[in-house]
Design a protein around this motif. Structure first.
Motif, mmCIF file in Angstrom:
data_model
loop_
_atom_site.group_PDB
_atom_site.id
_atom_site.type_symbol
_atom_site.label_atom_id
_atom_site.label_comp_id
_atom_site.label_asym_id
_atom_site.label_seq_id
_atom_site.Cartn_x
_atom_site.Cartn_y
_atom_site.Cartn_z
ATOM 1 N N ALA A 118 0.830 -1.205 0.000
ATOM 2 C CA ALA A 118 0.000 0.000 0.000
ATOM 3 C C ALA A 118 0.865 1.256 0.000
ATOM 4 O O ALA A 118 0.579 2.223 -0.719
ATOM 5 C CB ALA A 118 -0.926 -0.006 1.219
ATOM 6 N N LEU A 119 1.944 1.249 0.779
ATOM 7 C CA LEU A 119 2.837 2.417 0.806
ATOM 8 C C LEU A 119 3.515 2.625 -0.547
ATOM 9 O O LEU A 119 3.684 3.769 -0.987
ATOM 10 C CB LEU A 119 3.883 2.248 1.907
ATOM 11 C CG LEU A 119 3.357 2.478 3.326
ATOM 12 C CD1 LEU A 119 4.395 2.071 4.349
ATOM 13 C CD2 LEU A 119 2.951 3.924 3.526
ATOM 14 N N ASP A 120 3.880 1.528 -1.205
ATOM 15 C CA ASP A 120 4.459 1.658 -2.549
ATOM 16 C C ASP A 120 3.487 2.356 -3.482
ATOM 17 O O ASP A 120 3.867 3.230 -4.271
ATOM 18 C CB ASP A 120 4.814 0.277 -3.117
ATOM 19 C CG ASP A 120 6.075 -0.304 -2.487
ATOM 20 O OD1 ASP A 120 6.825 0.475 -1.861
ATOM 21 O OD2 ASP A 120 6.289 -1.518 -2.606
ATOM 22 N N ARG A 121 2.213 1.968 -3.404
ATOM 23 C CA ARG A 121 1.200 2.592 -4.264
ATOM 24 C C ARG A 121 1.027 4.060 -3.907
ATOM 25 O O ARG A 121 0.963 4.935 -4.776
ATOM 26 C CB ARG A 121 -0.140 1.874 -4.120
ATOM 27 C CG ARG A 121 -0.182 0.470 -4.683
ATOM 28 C CD ARG A 121 -1.613 -0.027 -4.793
ATOM 29 N NE ARG A 121 -2.323 -0.034 -3.526
ATOM 30 C CZ ARG A 121 -2.360 -1.062 -2.697
ATOM 31 N NH1 ARG A 121 -1.716 -2.171 -3.010
ATOM 32 N NH2 ARG A 121 -3.041 -1.002 -1.571
ATOM 33 N N LEU A 122 0.964 4.339 -2.606
ATOM 34 C CA LEU A 122 0.714 5.714 -2.163
ATOM 35 C C LEU A 122 1.855 6.643 -2.551
ATOM 36 O O LEU A 122 1.628 7.778 -2.990
ATOM 37 C CB LEU A 122 0.514 5.734 -0.642
ATOM 38 C CG LEU A 122 -0.758 5.045 -0.134
ATOM 39 C CD1 LEU A 122 -0.667 4.826 1.365
ATOM 40 C CD2 LEU A 122 -1.991 5.849 -0.480
ATOM 41 N N ILE A 123 3.066 6.168 -2.391
ATOM 42 C CA ILE A 123 4.227 7.004 -2.704
ATOM 43 C C ILE A 123 4.354 7.206 -4.210
ATOM 44 O O ILE A 123 4.810 8.248 -4.677
ATOM 45 C CB ILE A 123 5.504 6.373 -2.119
ATOM 46 C CG1 ILE A 123 5.432 6.418 -0.588
ATOM 47 C CG2 ILE A 123 6.746 7.087 -2.603
ATOM 48 C CD1 ILE A 123 6.471 5.570 0.097
ATOM 49 N N ALA A 124 3.907 6.204 -4.984
ATOM 50 C CA ALA A 124 4.000 6.306 -6.443
ATOM 51 C C ALA A 124 3.006 7.296 -7.025
ATOM 52 O O ALA A 124 3.181 7.791 -8.126
ATOM 53 C CB ALA A 124 3.782 4.936 -7.077
ATOM 54 N N ILE A 125 1.938 7.586 -6.265
ATOM 55 C CA ILE A 125 0.914 8.490 -6.793
ATOM 56 C C ILE A 125 1.442 9.921 -6.802
ATOM 57 O O ILE A 125 1.914 10.438 -5.809
ATOM 58 C CB ILE A 125 -0.363 8.448 -5.924
ATOM 59 C CG1 ILE A 125 -0.949 7.043 -5.888
ATOM 60 C CG2 ILE A 125 -1.402 9.426 -6.449
ATOM 61 C CD1 ILE A 125 -2.085 6.907 -4.914
ATOM 62 N N ARG A 126 1.343 10.544 -7.938
ATOM 63 C CA ARG A 126 1.577 11.992 -8.006
ATOM 64 C C ARG A 126 0.225 12.624 -8.324
ATOM 65 O O ARG A 126 -0.791 12.131 -7.870
ATOM 66 C CB ARG A 126 2.612 12.292 -9.110
ATOM 67 C CG ARG A 126 3.984 11.701 -8.757
ATOM 68 C CD ARG A 126 4.579 12.374 -7.527
ATOM 69 N NE ARG A 126 5.865 11.814 -7.190
ATOM 70 C CZ ARG A 126 6.071 10.945 -6.227
ATOM 71 N NH1 ARG A 126 5.057 10.504 -5.530
ATOM 72 N NH2 ARG A 126 7.272 10.499 -5.964
ATOM 73 N N ARG A 127 0.220 13.696 -9.094
ATOM 74 C CA ARG A 127 -1.068 14.198 -9.535
ATOM 75 C C ARG A 127 -1.594 13.186 -10.535
ATOM 76 O O ARG A 127 -1.032 13.047 -11.617
ATOM 77 C CB ARG A 127 -0.913 15.564 -10.208
ATOM 78 C CG ARG A 127 -2.235 16.253 -10.478
ATOM 79 C CD ARG A 127 -2.951 16.546 -9.188
ATOM 80 N NE ARG A 127 -4.250 17.137 -9.407
ATOM 81 C CZ ARG A 127 -5.133 17.310 -8.442
ATOM 82 N NH1 ARG A 127 -4.858 16.916 -7.221
ATOM 83 N NH2 ARG A 127 -6.285 17.867 -8.694
ATOM 84 N N PRO A 128 -2.629 12.393 -10.213
ATOM 85 C CA PRO A 128 -2.966 11.239 -11.042
ATOM 86 C C PRO A 128 -3.293 11.625 -12.467
ATOM 87 O O PRO A 128 -4.113 12.492 -12.718
ATOM 88 C CB PRO A 128 -4.201 10.650 -10.338
ATOM 89 C CG PRO A 128 -4.158 11.208 -8.940
ATOM 90 C CD PRO A 128 -3.503 12.545 -9.058
ATOM 91 N N ALA A 129 -2.613 10.914 -13.395
ATOM 92 C CA ALA A 129 -2.922 11.154 -14.800
ATOM 93 C C ALA A 129 -4.359 10.810 -15.098
ATOM 94 O O ALA A 129 -4.972 11.343 -15.999
ATOM 95 C CB ALA A 129 -1.989 10.300 -15.683
ATOM 96 N N GLY A 130 -4.941 9.912 -14.284
ATOM 97 C CA GLY A 130 -6.322 9.520 -14.474
ATOM 98 C C GLY A 130 -7.284 10.671 -14.316
ATOM 99 O O GLY A 130 -8.404 10.619 -14.808
ATOM 100 N N ASN A 131 -6.908 11.726 -13.596
ATOM 101 C CA ASN A 131 -7.801 12.871 -13.463
ATOM 102 C C ASN A 131 -8.072 13.494 -14.822
ATOM 103 O O ASN A 131 -9.174 13.946 -15.115
ATOM 104 C CB ASN A 131 -7.174 13.911 -12.525
ATOM 105 C CG ASN A 131 -7.403 13.541 -11.076
ATOM 106 O OD1 ASN A 131 -8.012 12.531 -10.779
ATOM 107 N ND2 ASN A 131 -6.896 14.360 -10.178
ATOM 108 N N ASP A 132 -7.024 13.565 -15.673
ATOM 109 C CA ASP A 132 -7.222 14.079 -17.017
ATOM 110 C C ASP A 132 -8.167 13.169 -17.788
ATOM 111 O O ASP A 132 -9.024 13.624 -18.537
ATOM 112 C CB ASP A 132 -5.879 14.194 -17.740
ATOM 113 C CG ASP A 132 -4.960 15.204 -17.047
ATOM 114 O OD1 ASP A 132 -5.482 16.111 -16.387
ATOM 115 O OD2 ASP A 132 -3.733 15.054 -17.172
ATOM 116 N N ASN A 133 -7.987 11.839 -17.596
ATOM 117 C CA ASN A 133 -8.883 10.905 -18.259
ATOM 118 C C ASN A 133 -10.312 11.119 -17.787
ATOM 119 O O ASN A 133 -11.256 11.077 -18.585
ATOM 120 C CB ASN A 133 -8.454 9.460 -17.957
ATOM 121 C CG ASN A 133 -7.110 9.127 -18.576
ATOM 122 O OD1 ASN A 133 -6.687 9.787 -19.515
ATOM 123 N ND2 ASN A 133 -6.452 8.121 -18.043
#
Length: 471
Positions: A118-133
């Motif tokens: 879970a921490l790996d996922r959380l740290i990997a998140i930046r401004r999610p590109a999915g928001n543009d999607n």
């Protein structure tokens, strides 16, 4: 002398259970995270001022308030990711937290592997590109009436789209419910498409379509020679979907004994192939679905209660088509256009067909509507479909009544095709008990079961809702 390992990130643990917080802190420190602990909201805010965290592990129940208050706190730095840590998967609070900005949910007790994943996922998140999607998908919805793989602009579906756009950016488990034909797989696929796993595999599995004897091997895989016929190693669904999303449709049809193993995977992030002693990492997001009412499935013993709470972190209940009739005509035109494109000849609905479409109840939901449109296209020889070839279920003449699958007489039971084993067993147990005038020991002996088993059956029957045939 080698340099000390780099600090991966600063984690703030907000939990008033001191032993839990200290255990988590020790685990994270060993993995080269810097860690701070707070046992209250006030202390959490003080720690945030001292050192801005990259990740907050947040308990919901704190001595001086609701942990959710911290998510919207002005002092929480931009880009900080919040994950809930809770002793039980409370649906309402989890959904609220995700809508406020939390991006994951961990259920106590938290094992090392799922915590680090879970921490790996959380740290990997930046401004999610999915928001543009998501923004692009919102534009397409307004212009074309489509959101990802889903069709419809009704208010009921817009609510579903908002929830999908939000939960897709997280790593939490989603449980999709709704009647057959409402589009549960399309929802799962859209969640995957909007997630950061979108470039990885999406694998849909119908748990009701796999033999119970083969299901464990299909889901987890098996080693060569692990059972008769296993002439080679087999990669299961978890392995095939690694890095992506595994959609378990009709999860309530999974054998209860296998549900225990699924629960273990969700809690530990690890599993083993059948016949193996080597644990494998499960880097998979699970989305489950059922057309049964989950609480009823739990009451009937079809779904383990602990698995239900682990799956039901973020519930999505799809409305039946009769509750979003504004979408019927756009959906019908969409299916008609697809047929025209595939068959090389465009057609349109005439006034009578449009009236039929709008007046049906569509008990089979979107699936029934699609089938009616496709068959009407095939059977109509001209460019205009004046009448539907197969009318909606609501206007069809009722089928003649078939004999009841199970009929109980004074001294006999008649079974016909369509009777379930559970119904037959129940009727036999109840009639045998009556025959022996409720003498349980004699009834158990006649049935060939132990008195303990008989008591268990009677307790289960007493917990069922509503009368059963023959009682």
């Amino acid at each position: 002398m080698p340099p000390p390992p780099a600090i991966q990130a600063h984690v703030l643990i907000v939990d008033d259970e001191a032993l839990t917080a200290e255990a988590l802190a020790a685990l994270l420190a060993a993995e080269h995270f810097s860690v701070a602990i707070a046992g209250s909201l006030a202390e959490a805010r003080r720690q945030i001022r001292l050192q801005k965290p990259d990740v907050v592990l947040l308990d919901l129940q704190l001595p001086d308030g609701d942990g959710l208050d911290l998510i919207a706190d002005a002092e929480l730095p931009d880009g900080c990711r919040v994950a809930l840590i809770t002793g039980y998967a409370s649906i309402d609070t989890s959904v609220r937290a995700l809508r406020l900005g939390a991006v994951d949910c961990l259920v106590k007790p938290i094992a090392r592997e799922p915590l680090l994943a879970a921490l790996d996922r959380l740290i990997a998140i930046r401004r999610p590109a999915g928001n543009d999607n998501a923004a692009e998908m919102a534009r397409i919805l307004d212009e074309e009436g489509r959101f990802g793989r889903l069709q419809g602009k009704s208010s009921a579906m817009r609510l579903i789209y908002r929830q999908i756009a939000r939960v897709a950016q997280t790593g939490v488990t989603v449980f999709v419910t709704g009647e057959s034909g409402t589009g549960k797989e399309m929802v799962a696929q859209t969640v995957h498409d909007l997630s950061r796993r979108s470039t990885q595999p999406f694998l849909a599995v119908n748990c009701g379509g796999i033999s119970p004897n083969l299901m464990e091997s299909e889901i987890f895989g098996h080693e060569k020679g692990s059972f008769t016929g296993a002439d080679r190693q087999h990669r299961g669904f978890f392995e095939q979907a690694s890095g992506g999303t595994l959609f378990l449709d009709e999860v309530t049809e999974m054998p209860v004994e296998l549900q225990v193993k699924l629960l273990q995977v969700l809690e530990t992030g690890r599993y083993m192939r059948v016949g193996s002693t080597q644990a494998l990492e499960a880097d998979v997001r699970v989305i489950a679905a059922s057309n049964r009412v989950p609480a009823q499935a739990v009451a009937e013993g079809r779904l383990r209660e602990d698995l239900f709470y682990r799956l039901n972190v973020f519930p999505l209940e799809l409305p039946p088509l009769r509750d979003r009739m504004d979408d019927v005509l756009p959906l019908a035109r969409h299916f008609l256009a697809l047929m025209g494109a595939g068959e090389g000849g465009a057609k349109q609905f005439g006034p009578k067909a449009l009236h039929q479409l709008g007046s049906g109840q569509w008990r089979g939901n979107v699936r029934e509507l699609r089938n009616v449109v496709q068959r009407s296209y095939v059977m109509c020889s001209g460019p205009v479909i004046d009448t539907l070839w197969i009318v909606p279920a609501a206007t069809r003449a009722p089928a003649p009544l078939a004999p009841e699958p199970l009929t109980v007489h004074a001294d006999s039971i008649v079974l016909r095709p369509g009777c379930s084993v559970a119904e037959a067993e129940r009727a036999l147990v109840v009639m045998t008990l009556r025959h022996f005038q409720h003498h349980k020991e004699r009834a158990a002996a006649a049935l060939g079961i132990s008195i303990k088993t008989l008591y268990s059956r009677l307790k289960a029957y007493a917990g069922d809702n509503g009368p059963k045939r023959g009682e």
